[in-house]
Every structure is written in structure tokens, then in C-alpha cells.
Design a protein around this motif. Structure first.
Motif, short mmCIF file in Angstrom:
data_model
loop_
_atom_site.label_atom_id
_atom_site.label_comp_id
_atom_site.label_asym_id
_atom_site.label_seq_id
_atom_site.Cartn_x
_atom_site.Cartn_y
_atom_site.Cartn_z
N MET A 137 0.82 -1.20 0.00
CA MET A 137 0.00 0.00 0.00
C MET A 137 0.86 1.26 0.00
O MET A 137 0.37 2.36 -0.28
CB MET A 137 -0.93 -0.01 1.23
CG MET A 137 -1.89 1.16 1.32
SD MET A 137 -2.77 1.18 2.90
CE MET A 137 -3.86 -0.23 2.69
N GLY A 138 2.13 1.10 0.32
CA GLY A 138 3.02 2.25 0.43
C GLY A 138 3.22 2.70 1.86
O GLY A 138 3.80 3.76 2.10
N GLN B 3 -7.27 6.72 -8.05
CA GLN B 3 -6.09 6.75 -7.19
C GLN B 3 -6.17 5.68 -6.09
O GLN B 3 -5.17 5.04 -5.76
CB GLN B 3 -5.94 8.14 -6.56
CG GLN B 3 -5.64 9.25 -7.56
CD GLN B 3 -5.42 10.58 -6.87
OE1 GLN B 3 -4.98 10.65 -5.72
NE2 GLN B 3 -5.72 11.67 -7.59
N ARG C 126 -3.53 2.51 -5.57
CA ARG C 126 -2.79 2.23 -4.33
C ARG C 126 -3.13 0.86 -3.76
O ARG C 126 -2.30 0.23 -3.10
CB ARG C 126 -3.08 3.31 -3.29
CG ARG C 126 -2.45 4.66 -3.60
CD ARG C 126 -2.56 5.60 -2.42
NE ARG C 126 -1.90 5.06 -1.23
CZ ARG C 126 -1.89 5.69 -0.05
NH1 ARG C 126 -2.51 6.86 0.08
NH2 ARG C 126 -1.27 5.15 0.98
N VAL D 49 -8.00 2.80 2.28
CA VAL D 49 -7.03 3.88 2.21
C VAL D 49 -7.74 5.19 1.91
O VAL D 49 -8.75 5.22 1.20
CB VAL D 49 -5.96 3.58 1.13
CG1 VAL D 49 -6.58 3.55 -0.26
CG2 VAL D 49 -4.82 4.59 1.18
N GLY E 35 -4.60 4.81 6.42
CA GLY E 35 -4.62 3.49 5.80
C GLY E 35 -4.97 2.44 6.84
O GLY E 35 -4.75 2.64 8.04
#
Length: 288
Positions: free
Chosen positions: A162-163, A220, A224, A262, A267
Motif C-alpha cells: 500500500m506504500g 487513485q 494504491r 485507504v 490506511g
């Protein structure tokens, strides 16, 4: 005194028919007992239900109690039926009213109490057969330590996909009691990461406008979460109805469910195992 024909003398006694006995008390007793038996049967069925998670009700106890109630409610009129028929063979003054009435109550007890008692006994037998089965291969595929370790590994991969960073968010991992396929006690394990870590401690809830402003555009959000979905799918899970999450997946192996969401500023990743043998509720001895 009167002189009868032939010169014999007889007492002038009025003739009366023989007294008839119809076994009315057996009928009354059976009629009063049957409604009481219905109430007792229901009380036995409800015994032990003390609220969610605090029930001591068992099918074995219900079966035993139901059999006692049924035997009593059917046995009393059956006893009356047999005794009255025996008496009638010896004394014809005993009518068929009593035996017929008792027979009716025997049938009523057998239908209204015997049939449901049989169904309860069948359920108990099926439960005992289920309890006799060993845990499945999936339920014994991991020890508690392995389940916690592997669950955390999948969760951390999903967070990184997910980052996010598992070290910067709030990670919670906990077990929960559950029932295995053979009804023995097992354990489900849950791993959850959320960011920011103090999101739940915010005293000022977001307004509807704030929540809408925090939402990511759909393209977006999907961009993600696409890598997160791949992590879940690689772990053996499959897509399911989101039920409020951006991603929700379920599985048929040791992993039961995964969720991810998210926004611009937060998140959330949560993943759970199926019910596994051992764990805190079973005093499971880890071989590792």
C-alpha cells in the motif's frame, strides 16, 4: 313377606343395574399431565440459555430431560390403558370409556412430545459423531506461533504494498476463541495495522465534509490498493463483497479474511485466520 309361585317366599328387594366403572380418574390425570408436560418440555429445551457467550445448554441434557418428560406424559395414560383393559377382562362393568380416553392421550403425548424428542435425540447423536472427528488438515496446519508469525508476514507485505510502513502505524495482534469443525475449542488470530497510529484517540470526530475531503478519487484508491489485492490473492484469498471496505477478500485455507482501506491521510489493513487447533483456549503445547 309375599308368597311366590310354587309357595316359596322371597324377599321383596328392588333390582338395580350393576355399577359401571369408566376409569374417569385416569382420563383426568392424563388430561392434566399432558399440558404440564408441554410446559416442562419447553423449560428443558430452554434450560441453560443464559445469554450470548454464557450458555450452559447441551443437547445431551436436553435429550435426557425431554425423554423423562415424554415417558411420564405417555406412561401414565398407557398404564391406565393397560390396567383398565385387564380389569375389563375380569369385570365387564368396566367400560371402554377409560381405555379409549387413555389411548387418545397416549397418542397425543407420542405426537406432541415423542416426535420433537426424537428430533432432539437425532441432533445430539449427530453432534456426538461430529465431536468424534479429528480436526481437519487446515485446522492443524499451523501451531499458534506459526500462525501469528505467518499472519504478521502477510499483513506487513500488504502494508508495504500500500506504500505504508508497519513500523510507523499502530499494529494490533490478538487471538480469539472459536469452535473447530469437531466443536472443540480453537483460536482465530487477527492482525491489524492502521495509520495514523493515534487515529482512534482523536477526541474530535471528523465531520461529513472532512470525511468526503479525505477520500481519494476512485482511480487513485484503486491504484494504491491494486498491489495490496495482489498480496492477498498470492496468499490464497479471493475477492468478495467489500462490505464497507475498499478491498475485502476471503479464503478457504488457513487465512479466512483480509480487508484494506485507504484515504488521503490514513490506511488500514486487517487480516484474520480461520479457526485453528490449539491456542490460548486449549493450552496448546508449541513444538517449536
Amino acid at each position: 313377606m309375599v308368597v311366590g309361585n310354587g309357595g316359596s317366599m322371597v324377599d321383596d328387594v328392588a333390582w338395580s343395574p350393576p355399577r359401571r366403572r369408566n376409569g374417569i380418574w385416569w382420563i383426568v390425570a392424563s388430561g392434566l399431565l399432558l399440558p404440564a408436560g408441554w410446559i416442562a418440555w419447553l423449560l428443558v429445551a430452554l434450560a441453560g440459555y443464559n445469554g450470548a457467550g454464557n450458555s450452559t445448554h447441551t443437547l445431551s441434557g436436553q435429550t435426557g430431560g425431554s425423554i423423562v418428560v415424554t415417558v411420564v406424559c405417555a406412561g401414565v395414560p398407557l398404564t391406565g390403558l393397560v390396567l383398565l383393559l385387564v380389569q375389563r377382562r375380569r369385570d365387564r362393568s368396566v367400560t371402554l370409556v377409560g381405555p379409549i380416553g387413555c389411548a387418545v392421550f397416549v397418542v397425543l403425548a407420542a405426537v406432541t412430545l415423542g416426535y420433537p424428542t426424537t428430533r432432539v435425540a437425532q441432533s445430539w447423536a449427530a453432534e456426538e459423531e461430529q465431536r468424534a472427528q479429528p480436526p481437519t488438515a487446515t485446522e492443524t496446519s499451523r501451531t499458534p506461533a506459526q500462525a501469528e508469525r505467518d499472519l504478521a508476514a502477510v499483513g506487513e507485505r500488504a502494508v508495504r504494498a500500500m506504500g505504508g510502513d508497519p513500523e510507523t502505524g499502530d499494529v494490533v495482534q490478538f487471538p480469539r476463541g472459536c469452535s473447530l469443525s469437531n466443536l472443540e475449542r480453537g483460536t482465530e488470530y487477527t492482525w491489524r495495522w492502521s495509520f495514523p497510529a493515534d487515529a482512534d484517540a482523536d477526541d474530535e470526530p471528523q465531520t461529513e465534509a472532512d470525511r468526503k475531503a479525505d477520500l481519494l478519487p476512485q482511480d487513485q484508491a484503486e491504484a494504491r490498493l491494486a498491489p495490496v489485492r495482489e498480496v492477498f490473492l498470492d496468499a490464497g484469498l479471493r475477492d468478495a463483497d467489500p462490505l464497507g471496505w475498499d478491498i475485502r477478500v476471503v479464503g478457504d485455507d488457513w487465512l479466512a479474511e483480509g480487508n484494506a482501506g485507504v484515504t488521503r491521510t490514513s490506511g488500514d489493513v486487517m487480516i484474520e485466520t480461520t479457526c485453528l487447533a490449539g491456542g490460548p483456549g486449549d493450552e496448546y503445547e508449541d513444538d517449536e
